[in-house]
Design a protein around this motif. Structure first.
Motif, PDB file in Angstrom:
ATOM      1  N   VAL A   4       0.860  -1.184   0.000  1.00 24.16           N
ATOM      2  CA  VAL A   4       0.000   0.000   0.000  1.00 24.16           C
ATOM      3  C   VAL A   4       0.898   1.236   0.000  1.00 24.16           C
ATOM      4  CG1 VAL A   4      -1.607   1.340   1.433  1.00 24.16           C
ATOM      5  CG2 VAL A   4      -1.879  -1.148   1.227  1.00 24.16           C
ATOM      6  N   VAL A   5       0.594   2.210  -0.846  1.00 21.92           N
ATOM      7  CA  VAL A   5       1.382   3.456  -0.865  1.00 21.92           C
ATOM      8  C   VAL A   5       0.428   4.631  -0.691  1.00 21.92           C
ATOM      9  CG1 VAL A   5       3.128   4.805  -2.061  1.00 21.92           C
ATOM     10  CG2 VAL A   5       2.849   2.400  -2.634  1.00 21.92           C
ATOM     11  N   MET A   6       0.540   5.312   0.437  1.00 21.49           N
ATOM     12  CA  MET A   6      -0.312   6.489   0.660  1.00 21.49           C
ATOM     13  C   MET A   6       0.548   7.736   0.627  1.00 21.49           C
ATOM     14  SD  MET A   6      -2.949   5.268   3.602  1.00 21.49           S
ATOM     15  CE  MET A   6      -3.856   6.807   3.652  1.00 21.49           C
ATOM     16  N   HIS A   7       0.343   8.550  -0.417  1.00 17.61           N
ATOM     17  CA  HIS A   7       0.999   9.855  -0.508  1.00 17.61           C
ATOM     18  C   HIS A   7       2.503   9.761  -0.239  1.00 17.61           C
ATOM     19  CE1 HIS A   7      -3.186  10.572  -0.359  1.00 17.61           C
ATOM     20  NE2 HIS A   7      -3.266  10.240   0.914  1.00 17.61           N
ATOM     21  N   GLY A   8       3.129   8.819  -0.921  1.00 16.65           N
ATOM     22  CA  GLY A   8       4.587   8.716  -0.843  1.00 16.65           C
ATOM     23  C   GLY A   8       5.121   7.853   0.280  1.00 16.65           C
ATOM     24  N   VAL A   9       4.220   7.289   1.099  1.00 11.94           N
ATOM     25  CA  VAL A   9       4.665   6.472   2.245  1.00 11.94           C
ATOM     26  C   VAL A   9       4.145   5.041   2.067  1.00 11.94           C
ATOM     27  CG1 VAL A   9       4.513   6.182   4.759  1.00 11.94           C
ATOM     28  CG2 VAL A   9       4.634   8.481   3.774  1.00 11.94           C
ATOM     29  N   THR A  10       5.038   4.038   2.143  1.00 14.25           N
ATOM     30  CA  THR A  10       4.557   2.650   2.082  1.00 14.25           C
ATOM     31  C   THR A  10       3.984   2.276   3.444  1.00 14.25           C
ATOM     32  OG1 THR A  10       6.932   2.139   2.276  1.00 14.25           O
ATOM     33  CG2 THR A  10       5.862   1.579   0.206  1.00 14.25           C
ATOM     34  N   ARG A  11       2.798   1.666   3.418  1.00 14.23           N
ATOM     35  CA  ARG A  11       2.091   1.424   4.678  1.00 14.23           C
ATOM     36  C   ARG A  11       1.951  -0.044   5.035  1.00 14.23           C
ATOM     37  NH1 ARG A  11      -0.895   5.825   6.438  1.00 14.23           N
ATOM     38  NH2 ARG A  11      -1.075   4.541   8.293  1.00 14.23           N
ATOM     39  N   SER A  12       2.332  -0.949   4.131  1.00 14.14           N
ATOM     40  CA  SER A  12       2.183  -2.373   4.419  1.00 14.14           C
ATOM     41  C   SER A  12       3.370  -3.122   3.830  1.00 14.14           C
ATOM     42  CB  SER A  12       0.876  -2.911   3.813  1.00 14.14           C
ATOM     43  OG  SER A  12       0.965  -2.897   2.403  1.00 14.14           O
ATOM     44  N   ALA A  13       3.495  -4.405   4.141  1.00 15.83           N
ATOM     45  CA  ALA A  13       4.617  -5.200   3.639  1.00 15.83           C
ATOM     46  C   ALA A  13       4.272  -6.678   3.742  1.00 15.83           C
ATOM     47  CB  ALA A  13       5.877  -4.885   4.448  1.00 15.83           C
ATOM     48  N   ALA A  14       3.304  -7.120   2.933  1.00 15.43           N
ATOM     49  CA  ALA A  14       2.858  -8.519   3.055  1.00 15.43           C
ATOM     50  C   ALA A  14       3.934  -9.500   2.586  1.00 15.43           C
ATOM     51  CB  ALA A  14       1.567  -8.734   2.281  1.00 15.43           C
TER      52      ALA A  14
ATOM     53  N   VAL B  85       5.640   6.833  -6.592  1.00 16.53           N
ATOM     54  CA  VAL B  85       5.655   5.432  -6.166  1.00 16.53           C
ATOM     55  C   VAL B  85       4.203   4.977  -5.986  1.00 16.53           C
ATOM     56  CG1 VAL B  85       6.469   3.779  -4.445  1.00 16.53           C
ATOM     57  CG2 VAL B  85       7.882   5.757  -5.021  1.00 16.53           C
ATOM     58  N   VAL B  86       3.884   3.834  -6.600  1.00 11.59           N
ATOM     59  CA  VAL B  86       2.494   3.368  -6.604  1.00 11.59           C
ATOM     60  C   VAL B  86       2.435   1.870  -6.326  1.00 11.59           C
ATOM     61  CG1 VAL B  86       1.744   5.145  -8.230  1.00 11.59           C
ATOM     62  CG2 VAL B  86       2.525   2.944  -9.113  1.00 11.59           C
ATOM     63  N   ASN B  87       1.296   1.413  -5.879  1.00 12.49           N
ATOM     64  CA  ASN B  87       1.084  -0.025  -5.654  1.00 12.49           C
ATOM     65  C   ASN B  87       1.165  -0.780  -6.995  1.00 12.49           C
ATOM     66  OD1 ASN B  87      -1.419  -2.169  -5.803  1.00 12.49           O
ATOM     67  ND2 ASN B  87      -0.263  -2.342  -3.905  1.00 12.49           N
ATOM     68  N   ASP B  88       1.775  -1.971  -6.969  1.00 15.48           N
ATOM     69  CA  ASP B  88       1.995  -2.710  -8.226  1.00 15.48           C
ATOM     70  C   ASP B  88       0.706  -3.089  -8.953  1.00 15.48           C
ATOM     71  OD1 ASP B  88       1.293  -4.629  -6.330  1.00 15.48           O
ATOM     72  OD2 ASP B  88       3.078  -5.869  -6.581  1.00 15.48           O
ATOM     73  N   ALA B  89      -0.316  -3.522  -8.214  1.00 14.96           N
ATOM     74  CA  ALA B  89      -1.577  -3.905  -8.863  1.00 14.96           C
ATOM     75  C   ALA B  89      -2.304  -2.672  -9.408  1.00 14.96           C
ATOM     76  CB  ALA B  89      -2.473  -4.645  -7.872  1.00 14.96           C
ATOM     77  N   ASP B  90      -2.192  -1.549  -8.694  1.00 16.44           N
ATOM     78  CA  ASP B  90      -2.796  -0.310  -9.197  1.00 16.44           C
ATOM     79  C   ASP B  90      -2.182   0.051 -10.556  1.00 16.44           C
ATOM     80  OD1 ASP B  90      -4.402  -0.078  -7.014  1.00 16.44           O
ATOM     81  OD2 ASP B  90      -3.354   1.623  -6.102  1.00 16.44           O
ATOM     82  N   ALA B  91      -0.854  -0.079 -10.650  1.00 19.76           N
ATOM     83  CA  ALA B  91      -0.179   0.250 -11.917  1.00 19.76           C
ATOM     84  C   ALA B  91      -0.647  -0.695 -13.029  1.00 19.76           C
ATOM     85  CB  ALA B  91       1.340   0.150 -11.747  1.00 19.76           C
ATOM     86  N   ALA B  92      -0.742  -1.984 -12.716  1.00 19.46           N
ATOM     87  CA  ALA B  92      -1.190  -2.951 -13.725  1.00 19.46           C
ATOM     88  C   ALA B  92      -2.620  -2.640 -14.171  1.00 19.46           C
ATOM     89  CB  ALA B  92      -1.095  -4.369 -13.165  1.00 19.46           C
ATOM     90  N   GLY B  93      -3.460  -2.274 -13.209  1.00 17.33           N
ATOM     91  CA  GLY B  93      -4.857  -1.949 -13.532  1.00 17.33           C
ATOM     92  C   GLY B  93      -4.956  -0.727 -14.436  1.00 17.33           C
ATOM     93  N   VAL B  94      -4.139   0.267 -14.154  1.00 18.29           N
ATOM     94  CA  VAL B  94      -4.151   1.482 -14.970  1.00 18.29           C
ATOM     95  C   VAL B  94      -3.697   1.166 -16.393  1.00 18.29           C
ATOM     96  CG1 VAL B  94      -2.911   3.657 -15.306  1.00 18.29           C
ATOM     97  CG2 VAL B  94      -3.961   3.148 -13.108  1.00 18.29           C
ATOM     98  N   CYS B  95      -2.678   0.326 -16.518  1.00 18.87           N
ATOM     99  CA  CYS B  95      -2.205  -0.062 -17.858  1.00 18.87           C
ATOM    100  C   CYS B  95      -3.327  -0.763 -18.630  1.00 18.87           C
ATOM    101  CB  CYS B  95      -0.990  -0.983 -17.732  1.00 18.87           C
ATOM    102  SG  CYS B  95      -0.512  -1.722 -19.302  1.00 18.87           S
ATOM    103  N   GLU B  96      -4.003  -1.709 -17.988  1.00 19.32           N
ATOM    104  CA  GLU B  96      -5.074  -2.430 -18.691  1.00 19.32           C
ATOM    105  C   GLU B  96      -6.244  -1.502 -19.026  1.00 19.32           C
ATOM    106  OE1 GLU B  96      -4.910  -5.478 -19.866  1.00 19.32           O
ATOM    107  OE2 GLU B  96      -2.994  -6.016 -18.941  1.00 19.32           O
ATOM    108  N   ALA B  97      -6.510  -0.525 -18.143  1.00 15.97           N
ATOM    109  CA  ALA B  97      -7.619   0.406 -18.405  1.00 15.97           C
ATOM    110  C   ALA B  97      -7.275   1.367 -19.540  1.00 15.97           C
ATOM    111  CB  ALA B  97      -7.957   1.180 -17.133  1.00 15.97           C
ATOM    112  N   GLN B  98      -6.027   1.799 -19.601  1.00 13.57           N
ATOM    113  CA  GLN B  98      -5.634   2.767 -20.634  1.00 13.57           C
ATOM    114  C   GLN B  98      -5.424   2.108 -21.988  1.00 13.57           C
ATOM    115  OE1 GLN B  98      -5.569   6.069 -20.449  1.00 13.57           O
ATOM    116  NE2 GLN B  98      -6.280   5.884 -18.343  1.00 13.57           N
TER     117      GLN B  98
END
Ligand code: BGC
Length: 273
Positions: A74-84, A109-122
């Motif tokens: 999870v990345v909130m406003h430049g800060v990573t908040r989790s580490a599964a 810096v963005v979450n990896d799945a968010d980036a993948a989702g944006v690529c598929e949407a665009q």
């Protein structure tokens, strides 16, 4: 109008991969560079590898081009908040600041799945798809992204919903399939159970299956029984880099009003400090 490619970098558990992206076309502009993830994958060690990738492509991307970087957190406003599935030192870490200081220019810096989702949407399987799209990336963990009418709703962690009393990604990811040596036939009931649970929670118009195993989607997608249309990703493992580059350019055009690097930031998460 021609514009320079934008560098996208995808930080994964075993490799850190980067490529300049041609955002007019929606694909890599040159071959990617992959460097193994350091054994101790702390933010500082990873930042050194990220710098090597940026330096490698400096001629292609120019001196001040934006850079997008994905992380499995999870990345909130430049800060990573989790580490599964990464080193626990990423929790509550001001990662954008560290990367920017190491590289000497601003990054998104963005979450990896968010980036993948944006690529598929665009550019990919959800291009021009109206309504709600659920992107899922099946790998070591299960990453998810929600896109509504083309707009990303960030940090949706549906890989961690509870299914039959257990964290879903520990039961149904493709990493679990590999780790337990499950055949496709043995794994399909697990992924069926995951998707049928998740579709009852959020009712999407379309589900996309990404990650490496999406290349074999014809072996499992036809066997799933769901209410929602479910399709393979168009970009498979290329999506993270492309989405990261797209989000980096978008961030430059629309800066984050809650950016932690421009204002003192209290994560409020005292348990992890
Ligand atoms: C993390 C997500 C990440 C996903 C895929 C999960 O364990 O919580 O943030 O997107 O793995 O890497």
């Amino acid at each position: 109008m021609t514009s320079r490619p934008v560098l996208g970098i995808d930080i994964g558990g075993s490799g850190i991969k980067g490529a300049p992206v041609d955002l007019a076309v929606g694909d890599w502009a040159t071959e990617r560079l992959r460097i193994p993830t350091p054994d101790k994958s702390t933010p500082k060690n990873v930042a050194k590898v990220v710098k090597k990738i940026v330096d490698h492509f400096a001629d292609v991307i120019g001196d001040d081009g934006p850079i997008g970087i994905t992380v499995p957190a999870v990345v909130m406003h430049g800060v990573t908040r989790s580490a599964a599935n990464i080193d626990k030192s990423w929790i509550d870490f001001p990662i954008e600041q560290l990367f920017a200081d190491t590289i000497g220019r601003p990054v998104a810096v963005v979450n990896d799945a968010d980036a993948a989702g944006v690529c598929e949407a665009q550019f990919g399987a959800a291009k021009n798809q109206a309504g709600l799209v659920l992107m899922t990336t099946l790998g070591t963990g299960i990453g998810t992204a929600l896109i509504h009418n083309g707009n990303l709703i960030p940090n949706i962690e549906l890989g961690h919903i509870e299914v039959d009393g257990k964290d879903a990604e520990t039961q149904a990811s493709s990493g679990v399939k590999d780790r337990l040596g499950l055949s496709m036939k043995e794994w399909i009931p697990r992924i069926q159970r995951y998707y049928e649970t998740v579709e009852k929670l959020i009712w999407p118009d379309l589900i996309i299956v990404g990650g490496g195993i999406s290349r074999e989607s014809e072996r499992f997608l036809p066997k799933l029984t769901l209410n929602t249309r479910i399709v393979p990703a168009a970009y498979h493992n290329r999506a993270g880099i492309i989405g990261a580059a797209w989000l980096a350019r978008d961030r430059r055009l629309h800066p984050d009003p809650l950016d932690a690097t421009s204002t003192p930031h209290d994560t409020g998460n005292k348990e992890n400090t």
